[in-house]
Structures are given as structure tokens and as C-alpha cells.
Design an enzyme around this catalytic site. Structure first.
Site, short mmCIF file in Angstrom:
data_model
loop_
_atom_site.label_atom_id
_atom_site.label_comp_id
_atom_site.label_asym_id
_atom_site.label_seq_id
_atom_site.Cartn_x
_atom_site.Cartn_y
_atom_site.Cartn_z
N GLU A 119 27.72 22.71 2.79
CA GLU A 119 26.83 22.99 3.93
C GLU A 119 27.06 22.05 5.11
O GLU A 119 26.16 21.88 5.94
CB GLU A 119 25.38 22.92 3.47
CG GLU A 119 25.00 24.05 2.54
CD GLU A 119 23.49 24.18 2.41
OE1 GLU A 119 22.94 25.17 2.89
OE2 GLU A 119 22.88 23.27 1.81
N HIS A 138 20.00 17.01 6.09
CA HIS A 138 19.62 18.28 5.45
C HIS A 138 19.14 17.96 4.04
O HIS A 138 19.78 17.22 3.31
CB HIS A 138 20.81 19.25 5.38
CG HIS A 138 20.54 20.42 4.49
ND1 HIS A 138 19.46 21.27 4.68
CD2 HIS A 138 21.15 20.86 3.36
CE1 HIS A 138 19.45 22.19 3.74
NE2 HIS A 138 20.47 21.97 2.92
N HIS A 140 16.22 19.18 0.57
CA HIS A 140 15.41 20.18 -0.14
C HIS A 140 14.16 19.51 -0.70
O HIS A 140 13.77 19.75 -1.85
CB HIS A 140 16.20 20.82 -1.28
CG HIS A 140 17.61 21.22 -0.94
ND1 HIS A 140 18.67 21.11 -1.83
CD2 HIS A 140 18.14 21.72 0.20
CE1 HIS A 140 19.79 21.55 -1.25
NE2 HIS A 140 19.49 21.91 -0.01
N HIS A 208 14.61 27.24 0.80
CA HIS A 208 15.78 26.37 0.70
C HIS A 208 15.44 24.89 0.99
O HIS A 208 15.54 24.05 0.11
CB HIS A 208 16.84 26.89 1.68
CG HIS A 208 18.13 26.15 1.67
ND1 HIS A 208 19.29 26.69 2.15
CD2 HIS A 208 18.44 24.90 1.27
CE1 HIS A 208 20.27 25.81 2.02
NE2 HIS A 208 19.78 24.72 1.50
ZN LIG Z 1 20.86 22.98 1.24
#
Ligand SMILES: [Zn+2]
Length: 280
Positions: A119, A138, A140, A208
Site C-alpha cells: 500500500e 497509514h 488500522h 479498513h
Molecule cells: Zn491498510
């Protein structure tokens, strides 16, 4: 006289023996140390960013913002068309040799057999779209996830979290790309995400996780930490009654305080100590 940040960092870097050369990114360490740190060609700012990036990985892992997955990157201080992040590895374990450089399409400059994060396109597209942004996270984080799958907005409700901003858009990859594995694997998908992020600081990804950006690595990391804090508080508050969010003026005033020149180093030092890394 108080030493300059560059001189202090140079001594710390030397004493710590952490200056492992990263082939493809740096000249030799003795050559770096002999450079004039005020020169625009100096590699020292890059070395300092490397150390901050390692610290950022450890902090985000220590604060449970990331687990085995999630990542943080920083724009190359020498070349704004490139950014640096680890190879595909859990942030708690990231070391110097894991650091890789990418262009703004997500292509590795010198992979040397290392596997990048799938990603990384999130990071590439945001750096391309937002020249003022120097770091991207980024993650989660579990407390944030409920707000990605309901219509309950994740608004700042405590002053320390005012830096997350008044508006946090929710992005849904399915709206344009249909059924996927939910990961942002292509640069077009990253650009779609960056367009939804627009000028905001945080973005939620349906089912996500989240993306957090900052004008420095400290800002991005601290915002990611407090995004999770705010989500935790909001979840608890909603079990008690109707929460009262900060209004726009409170967000503006409070975020200026939280990210003042005094507050950022204080918070960064604290979270570095908690994570067991030297503040740089
Ligand atoms: Zn992710």
C-alpha cells in the site's frame, strides 16, 4: 551556548553508532560526517530523517496505532519527488537496512531484492498531491475502525485531539473499484484516495483503517496517536450519552496550542521515551 539541532544530532548519531550506510541512499558515513551540514548537498538532514522515521515506527507500534500492519513514511528532505519508508515489515521491527526510497508513482529507486509495502501507493499519491506534506501514516487502529463502517462521524471531542481537524472524510474503495481485497495497490487508487483526503489531515477508509498526514514526521505521528485517543474517548462517551464535540473555533485555537513550537518536542520526547528510542 545551546548547540544547533544539526550539531547535536551529529554528535548523537556518532555516539550511538547507528550510522549504518544505506546503499543507494547515502555516501559513506565518514564522508557524511565531513560534510558542511549547512550545505544544501549535505546528507545529514537525510540521516536525521532516517532516525526520526525509525523512531516514528517504534512509537506507532508502542502506542498500538499499528500492529503487524500499517506504515509510516517521510518525504526525502533532499528531493521532494521522493519519499522513504521501510520494506514490508512490522513497524516495531523496522531498522536502517529496511529503509527504501520511492518516486511519487510508488516505484522503488533501489529495491535490492527487498519487498515494499503493497500500500505504498497511498503515500506516493499524497506526496504528489500535497507538496506541503512531509510525512504520511497509514494504520488500522482498532478504536478507529467502528467509525469507518457506521455513519457516526469521528469529530474531535478532546483538546489534545483537536489536531485531527474538523473534517475527516470517509473513503470507500468500492465506490470506484468494486469488489477488491480492500488494499490500495495501484497508484490510480492512491490518487482517488488523495483526492478524497483533499486538504484534510485525516481520512478514514471504509472497513479498513485510516490515513494521517503531517507537515513533519512529528506532526503526522502525534496526530495518528491522538486520532486513536479521540476514537477511544468517543466510543466510551457514546455509551454514557450524547458527546459534545469541539466547535470549529475551539479546534483552531486548541490545535495551535497542541502543535506549538514548545508542545511538539515535549510530546515527541515523551513518546520516544515510552517507545524506548532516543529522541532525535
Ligand atoms: Zn491498510
Amino acid at each position: 551556548m545551546k548547540p544547533s539541532r544539526n550539531k547535536l544530532s551529529r554528535r548523537e548519531l556518532l555516539n550511538a553508532f547507528t550510522l549504518l550506510a544505506v546503499p543507494g541512499l547515502l555516501t559513506s558515513i565518514p564522508a557524511v560526517m565531513a560534510q558542511d551540514s549547512d550545505s544544501p548537498d549535505s546528507d545529514l538532514p537525510l540521516l536525521i530523517e532516517f532516525q526520526r522515521l525509525i523512531a516514528a515506527n517504534r512509537i506507532l507500534a508502542n502506542e498500538n496505532v499499528v500492529d503487524a500492519f500499517g506504515h509510516v513514511s517521510v518525504r526525502d528532505p533532499r528531493n521532494p519527488d521522493r519519499f522513504i519508508m521501510s520494506r514490508s515489515r512490522s513497524p516495531a521491527l523496522v531498522e536502517f537496512d529496511d529503509l527504501m526510497e520511492f518516486d511519487l508513482s510508488g516505484n522503488a529507486i533501489d529495491a535490492r531484492g527487498r519487498t515494499p509495502y503493497g500500500e505504498r501507493m497511498i503515500h506516493a499519491a499524497i506526496y504528489d498531491a500535497r507538496p506541503e506534506i512531509h510525512s504520511v501514516v497509514h494504520h488500522h487502529a482498532y478504536a478507529v475502525l467502528p467509525f469507518t463502517i457506521t455513519d457516526v462521524p469521528l469529530k474531535p471531542v478532546v483538546h489534545a485531539a483537536s489536531v485531527i481537524g474538523a473534517e475527516i472524510p470517509v473513503w470507500d474503495i468500492r465506490e470506484r473499484y468494486g469488489d477488491t481485497d480492500m488494499l490500495v495497490r495501484r497508484i490510480e487508487q492512491g490518487r482517488y484516495l488523495a483526492a478524497t483526503l483533499a486538504d484534510n489531515t485525516c481520512l478514514l477508509m471504509r472497513g479498513h483503517g485510516a490515513v494521517v498526514v503531517g507537515e513533519s514526521i512529528e506532526r503526522a505521528v502525534l496526530t495518528a496517536v491522538y486520532l486513536q485517543v479521540n476514537a477511544d474517548v468517543l466510543l466510551q462517551a457514546r455509551a454514557l450519552g450524547e458527546p459534545v464535540p469541539l466547535n470549529d473555533e475551539e479546534i483552531r485555537l486548541s490545535s495551535a496550542t497542541q502543535f506549538s513550537p514548545l508542545a511538539i518536542p515535549r510530546a515527541w520526547e515523551y513518546f520516544c521515551q515510552r517507545a524506548g528510542v532516543d529522541p532525535v
